[in-house]
Enzyme design. Structure first.
Site, PDB file in Angstrom:
ATOM      1  CG  ASP A   1      25.571  46.315  29.794  1.00 56.36           C
ATOM      2  OD1 ASP A   1      25.667  46.234  28.551  1.00 56.36           O
ATOM      3  OD2 ASP A   1      26.390  46.927  30.496  1.00 56.36           O
TER       4      ASP A   1
ATOM      5  NE  ARG B   1      33.329  37.114  29.830  1.00 57.61           N
ATOM      6  CZ  ARG B   1      32.634  38.156  30.248  1.00 57.61           C
ATOM      7  NH1 ARG B   1      32.858  39.355  29.726  1.00 57.61           N
ATOM      8  NH2 ARG B   1      31.699  38.027  31.176  1.00 57.61           N
TER       9      ARG B   1
ATOM     10  CG  ASP C   1      25.972  50.124  27.827  1.00 63.74           C
ATOM     11  OD1 ASP C   1      25.031  49.322  27.956  1.00 63.74           O
ATOM     12  OD2 ASP C   1      27.178  49.796  27.959  1.00 63.74           O
TER      13      ASP C   1
ATOM     14  CB  THR D   1      22.826  44.197  23.407  1.00 66.97           C
ATOM     15  OG1 THR D   1      24.011  43.503  23.789  1.00 66.97           O
ATOM     16  CG2 THR D   1      23.067  45.692  23.526  1.00 66.97           C
TER      17      THR D   1
END
Length: 203
Positions: A66, A74, A91, A32
Site C-alpha cells: 500500500d 507519484r 484498503d 494494489t
C-alpha cells in the site's frame, strides 16, 4: 494520526523503490491488487488456524504494498481517479479480512468471546471511520484526522497478534481493546469534524 507525521519520512524510502518498479513495467493498480490479495489470504488462512506470528508477518508484508502503489503513482506523475477508488476499496477489503481473521481465531481457537467483541467493534468502526471521510468529501466537507487511522489500526492489531504468537500474555487482548476504544473515539471525532466543517460553510 501517524500519517501526518510519518508520510514525508516514509516517502523518502518508498519513492525510489516505486520509481524503480515503474521502470520495470509494473503498475500501481496491479501492486494494489496483489498486496490486497496477499493480505486477505494471509489473514483468512493463517489467523483462523492459530498461526498468529506467521499471519502477522504475511499481512504486514503485503500491507507494505500500500506504500509502494502510492510511490509508483507519484513516479508516473500522479495517480488516476480510478486508482484512488481502487486503493481505498482494497484498503477496506484488507482491513475487513484482518479483523475477520482475528475474530475467527478468537471464537474458534482461543475461545475468547469477550475479546472477540472488541475485534468486532474494530471491524465495524474501521469501516465507519473510512466511510465518514469518504461521504464528507463527496459532500464537499472535511473529516480528516482522528486518533486512530489505518496505520494505527494495522500497527496495533499486528503488533498485538505478533506478540501473542511469540507467547506474550494478553498482548492481543490489550491491543484490541485499546483499538476498539480509540476507534469509537475516532468515529466521534470525525463526526464532530464534519459538523464543524458544515457550520463553517454556512457561517
Amino acid at each position: 494520526m501517524l500519517n501526518i507525521f510519518a508520510r514525508a519520512s516514509v516517502s523518502r524510502v518508498t519513492d525510489p523503490v516505486g520509481a524503480r518498479l515503474v521502470r520495470i513495467g509494473l503498475t500501481p493498480n496491479a501492486t494494489t491488487v496483489v498486496g490486497t490479495a496477499g493480505a486477505v489470504a494471509g489473514a483468512l488462512w493463517l489467523f483462523p488456524a492459530g498461526h498468529l506470528l506467521a499471519g502477522t508477518l504475511v499481512v504486514w508484508g503485503f500491507a507494505m504494498f500500500d506504500l509502494l502503489d502510492g510511490a509508483m503513482a507519484r513516479a508516473q506523475g500522479g495517480g488516476t481517479r480510478y486508482g484512488a477508488v481502487l486503493d481505498a476499496s482494497c484498503d477496506r477489503i484488507a482491513d475487513g479480512a484482518l479483523f475477520c481473521g482475528v475474530t475467527w481465531y478468537l471464537f474458534e481457537v482461543a475461545h475468547d468471546r469477550v475479546t472477540a467483541v472488541a475485534a468486532l467493534v474494530c471491524l465495524v468502526s474501521a469501516q465507519v471511520i473510512s466511510y465518514i471521510k469518504a461521504r464528507a468529501e463527496a459532500s464537499g466537507l472535511s473529516a480528516n484526522g482522528g486518533l486512530v487511522e489505518r496505520a494505527e489500526r494495522l500497527i496495533i492489531t499486528l503488533v498485538g497478534a505478533g506478540l501473542s504468537g511469540l507467547g506474550v500474555p494478553y498482548a492481543l487482548e490489550t491491543g484490541l481493546w485499546v483499538l476498539a476504544v480509540g476507534s469509537v473515539a475516532t468515529v466521534a471525532q470525525r463526526l464532530v469534524a464534519v459538523r464543524r466543517s458544515a457550520m463553517e460553510e454556512t457561517a
